[in-house]
Write a protein that holds these residues in place. Structure first.
Motif, PDB file in Angstrom:
ATOM      1  N   ILE A  62       0.840  -1.205   0.000  1.00  0.00           N
ATOM      2  CA  ILE A  62       0.000   0.000   0.000  1.00  0.00           C
ATOM      3  C   ILE A  62       0.873   1.252   0.000  1.00  0.00           C
ATOM      4  CG2 ILE A  62      -1.594   1.376   1.411  1.00  0.00           C
ATOM      5  CD1 ILE A  62      -3.002  -1.213   2.172  1.00  0.00           C
ATOM      6  N   LYS A  63       1.967   1.218   0.746  1.00  0.00           N
ATOM      7  CA  LYS A  63       2.892   2.358   0.747  1.00  0.00           C
ATOM      8  C   LYS A  63       3.392   2.636  -0.666  1.00  0.00           C
ATOM      9  CE  LYS A  63       4.669   2.056   5.476  1.00  0.00           C
ATOM     10  NZ  LYS A  63       5.866   1.838   6.331  1.00  0.00           N
ATOM     11  N   ASN A  64       3.722   1.561  -1.378  1.00  0.00           N
ATOM     12  CA  ASN A  64       4.215   1.723  -2.756  1.00  0.00           C
ATOM     13  C   ASN A  64       3.130   2.261  -3.675  1.00  0.00           C
ATOM     14  OD1 ASN A  64       6.760   0.723  -2.094  1.00  0.00           O
ATOM     15  ND2 ASN A  64       6.177  -1.388  -2.504  1.00  0.00           N
ATOM     16  N   ILE A  65       1.900   1.792  -3.466  1.00  0.00           N
ATOM     17  CA  ILE A  65       0.783   2.238  -4.304  1.00  0.00           C
ATOM     18  C   ILE A  65       0.499   3.723  -4.073  1.00  0.00           C
ATOM     19  CG2 ILE A  65      -1.703   1.995  -4.720  1.00  0.00           C
ATOM     20  CD1 ILE A  65      -1.329  -1.008  -4.011  1.00  0.00           C
ATOM     21  N   LEU A  66       0.473   4.133  -2.805  1.00  0.00           N
ATOM     22  CA  LEU A  66       0.199   5.531  -2.472  1.00  0.00           C
ATOM     23  C   LEU A  66       1.267   6.460  -3.038  1.00  0.00           C
ATOM     24  CD1 LEU A  66      -0.956   5.220   1.264  1.00  0.00           C
ATOM     25  CD2 LEU A  66      -2.394   5.555  -0.751  1.00  0.00           C
ATOM     26  N   ALA A  67       2.505   5.978  -3.070  1.00  0.00           N
ATOM     27  CA  ALA A  67       3.607   6.813  -3.543  1.00  0.00           C
ATOM     28  C   ALA A  67       3.772   6.771  -5.060  1.00  0.00           C
ATOM     29  CB  ALA A  67       4.917   6.374  -2.881  1.00  0.00           C
ATOM     30  N   SER A  68       3.091   5.836  -5.699  1.00  0.00           N
ATOM     31  CA  SER A  68       3.278   5.639  -7.139  1.00  0.00           C
ATOM     32  C   SER A  68       2.533   6.685  -7.972  1.00  0.00           C
ATOM     33  CB  SER A  68       2.804   4.241  -7.541  1.00  0.00           C
ATOM     34  OG  SER A  68       2.907   4.062  -8.936  1.00  0.00           O
ATOM     35  N   THR A  69       3.153   7.066  -9.068  1.00  0.00           N
ATOM     36  CA  THR A  69       2.492   7.971 -10.022  1.00  0.00           C
ATOM     37  C   THR A  69       1.729   7.175 -11.073  1.00  0.00           C
ATOM     38  OG1 THR A  69       4.523   8.025 -11.354  1.00  0.00           O
ATOM     39  CG2 THR A  69       4.224   9.776  -9.721  1.00  0.00           C
ATOM     40  N   ASN A  70       1.909   5.858 -11.026  1.00  0.00           N
ATOM     41  CA  ASN A  70       1.189   4.967 -11.949  1.00  0.00           C
ATOM     42  C   ASN A  70       0.491   3.904 -11.115  1.00  0.00           C
ATOM     43  OD1 ASN A  70       0.332   3.081 -13.873  1.00  0.00           O
ATOM     44  ND2 ASN A  70       2.124   3.409 -15.181  1.00  0.00           N
ATOM     45  N   LYS A  71      -0.723   4.213 -10.661  1.00  0.00           N
ATOM     46  CA  LYS A  71      -1.465   3.313  -9.782  1.00  0.00           C
ATOM     47  C   LYS A  71      -1.718   1.961 -10.440  1.00  0.00           C
ATOM     48  CE  LYS A  71      -2.217   6.573  -6.628  1.00  0.00           C
ATOM     49  NZ  LYS A  71      -1.639   6.558  -5.286  1.00  0.00           N
ATOM     50  N   ALA A  72      -2.024   1.973 -11.730  1.00  0.00           N
ATOM     51  CA  ALA A  72      -2.336   0.733 -12.430  1.00  0.00           C
ATOM     52  C   ALA A  72      -1.139  -0.209 -12.417  1.00  0.00           C
ATOM     53  CB  ALA A  72      -2.765   1.034 -13.864  1.00  0.00           C
ATOM     54  N   ALA A  73       0.056   0.326 -12.641  1.00  0.00           N
ATOM     55  CA  ALA A  73       1.261  -0.495 -12.655  1.00  0.00           C
ATOM     56  C   ALA A  73       1.548  -1.055 -11.263  1.00  0.00           C
ATOM     57  CB  ALA A  73       2.447   0.324 -13.149  1.00  0.00           C
ATOM     58  N   ALA A  74       1.351  -0.224 -10.230  1.00  0.00           N
ATOM     59  CA  ALA A  74       1.582  -0.668  -8.850  1.00  0.00           C
ATOM     60  C   ALA A  74       0.597  -1.764  -8.465  1.00  0.00           C
ATOM     61  CB  ALA A  74       1.461   0.516  -7.896  1.00  0.00           C
ATOM     62  N   LEU A  75      -0.660  -1.586  -8.886  1.00  0.00           N
ATOM     63  CA  LEU A  75      -1.671  -2.601  -8.600  1.00  0.00           C
ATOM     64  C   LEU A  75      -1.416  -3.886  -9.382  1.00  0.00           C
ATOM     65  CD1 LEU A  75      -4.893  -0.386  -8.559  1.00  0.00           C
ATOM     66  CD2 LEU A  75      -3.889  -1.606  -6.606  1.00  0.00           C
ATOM     67  N   ALA A  76      -0.845  -3.754 -10.573  1.00  0.00           N
ATOM     68  CA  ALA A  76      -0.549  -4.925 -11.391  1.00  0.00           C
ATOM     69  C   ALA A  76       0.441  -5.851 -10.685  1.00  0.00           C
ATOM     70  CB  ALA A  76      -0.007  -4.493 -12.747  1.00  0.00           C
ATOM     71  N   LYS A  77       1.393  -5.243  -9.953  1.00  0.00           N
ATOM     72  CA  LYS A  77       2.355  -6.044  -9.199  1.00  0.00           C
ATOM     73  C   LYS A  77       1.649  -6.840  -8.094  1.00  0.00           C
ATOM     74  CE  LYS A  77       6.278  -2.939  -9.994  1.00  0.00           C
ATOM     75  NZ  LYS A  77       7.291  -2.052  -9.360  1.00  0.00           N
ATOM     76  N   CYS A  78       0.678  -6.191  -7.447  1.00  0.00           N
ATOM     77  CA  CYS A  78      -0.086  -6.867  -6.399  1.00  0.00           C
ATOM     78  C   CYS A  78      -0.935  -7.995  -6.995  1.00  0.00           C
ATOM     79  CB  CYS A  78      -0.978  -5.872  -5.664  1.00  0.00           C
ATOM     80  SG  CYS A  78      -0.075  -4.589  -4.776  1.00  0.00           S
ATOM     81  N   LYS A  79      -1.530  -7.736  -8.153  1.00  0.00           N
ATOM     82  CA  LYS A  79      -2.342  -8.752  -8.815  1.00  0.00           C
ATOM     83  C   LYS A  79      -1.490  -9.953  -9.208  1.00  0.00           C
ATOM     84  CE  LYS A  79      -5.415  -9.566 -12.743  1.00  0.00           C
ATOM     85  NZ  LYS A  79      -4.600 -10.684 -13.289  1.00  0.00           N
ATOM     86  N   TYR A  80      -0.255  -9.681  -9.634  1.00  0.00           N
ATOM     87  CA  TYR A  80       0.648 -10.769 -10.010  1.00  0.00           C
ATOM     88  C   TYR A  80       0.918 -11.675  -8.808  1.00  0.00           C
ATOM     89  CZ  TYR A  80       4.941 -13.174 -11.390  1.00  0.00           C
ATOM     90  OH  TYR A  80       5.884 -14.132 -11.649  1.00  0.00           O
ATOM     91  N   LYS A  81       1.151 -11.066  -7.647  1.00  0.00           N
ATOM     92  CA  LYS A  81       1.367 -11.850  -6.430  1.00  0.00           C
ATOM     93  C   LYS A  81       0.137 -12.678  -6.098  1.00  0.00           C
ATOM     94  CE  LYS A  81       4.542  -8.557  -4.200  1.00  0.00           C
ATOM     95  NZ  LYS A  81       4.726  -7.673  -3.012  1.00  0.00           N
TER      96      LYS A  81
END
Length: 294
Positions: A62-81
């Motif tokens: 969540i920290k990474n998602i909040l700090a990310s300028t590309n939410k979709a890419a950050a969420l994609a990493k979570c979806k991969y996990k």
């Protein structure tokens, strides 16, 4: 907005809001009277956090998602996990179904090796290799650094050296009372939230000067307790002595720690910071050296 209204608006408990602040996810303004005043931005972030937590996303992610300028890419990493976890769960389900139809253990072993073990984290592999108190010790002290996977030959070799070392060295034989103490302690840690404890330790290491300044009174009480007869007669002291003896008499540092640094990049980075923090701590509290001597 005060915390009571924030809780209603965001559908969160007071403890949850306070926890997210402790984790540095929000920074509400503190008024002269000591009350926190949550802004519209704080509320927006809390709603975001609440949503992501319900989806099973960790605080670190969540920290990474909040700090990310590309939410979709950050969420994609979570979806991969999550996809990997689902794949592992489906493989386990299929293996159980095969065992229900034909209880063929040899076939199940082959299936697990080919379809399930590749999904295991380093922590999962070690816990399976060393069940009981020994595995719990590894999990409590190193689990936060072992969530990765063995993805190189160098890491595979380091993992095998660690397993061989732990399996052949003169291991600690946990007395029954200490085994129960460890089990009870692990259960309590799970209730408190292991992730919060780990984050606190890492934050202290990363900001040792601030930690020593803000916790001066507590550190003094801790050192006083560690030198007391009460502590010296406690199960915790017995466990500490067993662990210290094990580390001094075995190749703990030369084999286990050195290969752990290869196996886990995050542990290697943490250890470098920890060594700096320890030196700072000992310089300020030289009496700590006596506590960790047999």
């Amino acid at each position: 907005m005060l915390i009571k209204d924030v809780c209603k608006k965001c559908k969160l408990t007071k403890k949850a809001v306070e926890y997210y602040e402790q984790q540095g996810l929000i920074s509400p303004a503190v008024e002269d009277n000591g009350y926190r005043n949550y802004s519209d931005e704080d509320i927006s972030v809390l709603k975001e956090i609440g949503t992501l937590r319900k989806l099973g996303i960790s605080i670190a992610d969540i920290k990474n998602i909040l700090a990310s300028t590309n939410k979709a890419a950050a969420l994609a990493k979570c979806k991969y996990k999550m996809d990997l976890e689902v794949e592992k769960a489906m493989a386990k389900k299929k293996c159980l179904e095969q065992l229900m139809d034909d209880y063929n253990i040899d076939q199940a072993i082959t299936y697990i090796e080919e379809n399930i073990e590749k999904h295991f984290t380093i922590k999962e592999k070690l816990l399976q290799a060393f069940p009981g108190g020994y595995g719990m010790y590894l999990c409590i002290h190193f689990g936060q650094f072992l969530n990765g996977k063995i993805d190189t030959e160098e890491k595979e070799e380091a993992y095998n050296k660690i397993v061989d070392y732990l399996d052949t060295v003169s291991k600690i034989e946990f007395p029954k009372e200490l085994e129960e103490y460890l089990l009870q302690g692990l259960g309590q840690l799970e209730k408190i939230d292991m992730q919060r404890i780990n984050s606190s330790i890492i934050n202290a290491v990363n900001n040792i000067d601030i930690y020593l300044k803000e916790n001066k009174e507590d550190i003094g009480k801790y050192l006083e307790y560690r030198n007391s007869d009460e502590y010296k007669k406690s199960p915790a002291c017995k466990m500490q002595q067993l662990l210290l003896q094990f580390q001094q008499e075995s190749g703990y540092y030369d084999i286990f720690i050195e290969n752990l640094k290869i196996l886990s990049d995050s542990y290697r980075e943490y250890l470098e910071k920890l060594q700096v923090a320890n030196k700072t701590f000992v310089d300020k509290y030289p009496q700590i050296d006596n506590i960790y001597k047999l």
